[in-house]
Write an enzyme that holds these catalytic residues in place. Structure first.
Site, PDB file in Angstrom:
ATOM      1  N   HIS A 153       0.872  -1.179   0.000  1.00  0.00           N
ATOM      2  CA  HIS A 153       0.000   0.000   0.000  1.00  0.00           C
ATOM      3  C   HIS A 153       0.906   1.226   0.000  1.00  0.00           C
ATOM      4  O   HIS A 153       2.089   1.135   0.335  1.00  0.00           O
ATOM      5  CB  HIS A 153      -0.933  -0.002   1.214  1.00  0.00           C
ATOM      6  CG  HIS A 153      -0.188   0.049   2.512  1.00  0.00           C
ATOM      7  ND1 HIS A 153       0.309  -1.075   3.124  1.00  0.00           N
ATOM      8  CD2 HIS A 153       0.182   1.102   3.286  1.00  0.00           C
ATOM      9  CE1 HIS A 153       0.944  -0.728   4.224  1.00  0.00           C
ATOM     10  NE2 HIS A 153       0.895   0.589   4.356  1.00  0.00           N
ATOM     11  N   GLU A 199       4.278   9.917   7.927  1.00  0.00           N
ATOM     12  CA  GLU A 199       3.738   8.828   7.113  1.00  0.00           C
ATOM     13  C   GLU A 199       2.271   9.115   6.776  1.00  0.00           C
ATOM     14  O   GLU A 199       1.787   8.760   5.703  1.00  0.00           O
ATOM     15  CB  GLU A 199       3.865   7.499   7.851  1.00  0.00           C
ATOM     16  CG  GLU A 199       3.537   6.302   6.993  1.00  0.00           C
ATOM     17  CD  GLU A 199       3.917   4.998   7.660  1.00  0.00           C
ATOM     18  OE1 GLU A 199       4.938   4.418   7.280  1.00  0.00           O
ATOM     19  OE2 GLU A 199       3.191   4.575   8.580  1.00  0.00           O
TER      20      GLU A 199
HETATM   21 NI    NI Z   1       1.896   1.717   5.724  1.00  0.00          NI
END
Ligand code: NI
Length: 137
Positions: free
Chosen positions: A42, A127
């Site tokens: 992902h 992130e």
């Molecule tokens: Ni991730």
């Protein structure tokens, strides 16, 4: 008196990854890493902030020319990771779980030798907008 100033450069890259510990069975990996362990990878939109701390040069007034810093980060880090699958496409994460923590350490280790040791260096990596890490802590 030497007065230190921190300067920051923000860069961006997209990359795919999968969190997995090959020493564990599938059930344990799934339990620990959840969706981040899904086998088909992902992606994340990573935001990278590079912080340099030093005394402004008396002639330029700069800690470091931000164009030079930007070019360095782009050449050494962004070119390497942008639009890559971190697990499959980069040597750094062949045997290292590409968590935000480990990505920040890898980026620090890439940049540190390329930046004058008179500067302190810190790497912040987002992130997601809400999850981010900082190295050194
Ligand atoms: Ni991730």
């Amino acid at each position: 008196m030497e007065r230190k100033v921190a300067v920051f450069r923000r860069e961006h890259f997209n990359a795919a990854h999968r969190l997995n510990n090959p020493g564990w069975d599938d059930a344990t990996n799934s339990k620990v890493f959840g969706k981040c362990n899904l086998p088909h990878y992902h992606g994340h939109n990573y935001e990278l902030i590079v912080k340099l701390t030093g005394v402004p040069d008396p002639e330029t007034g700069y800690v470091m020319d931000m164009k030079v810093l930007s070019d360095l980060v782009r050449e050494k880090v962004i070119e390497k990771f942008d639009h890559r699958n971190l697990n499959l496409d980069t040597a750094e994460f062949k045997d290292l779980n590409p968590t935000a923590e480990n990505i920040a350490i890898v980026i620090y280790d890439i940049l540190r030798p390329a930046i004058d040791s008179k500067f302190d260096l810190k790497v912040t990596l987002y992130e997601t907008p809400r999850n981010f890490v900082e190295y050194p802590a």
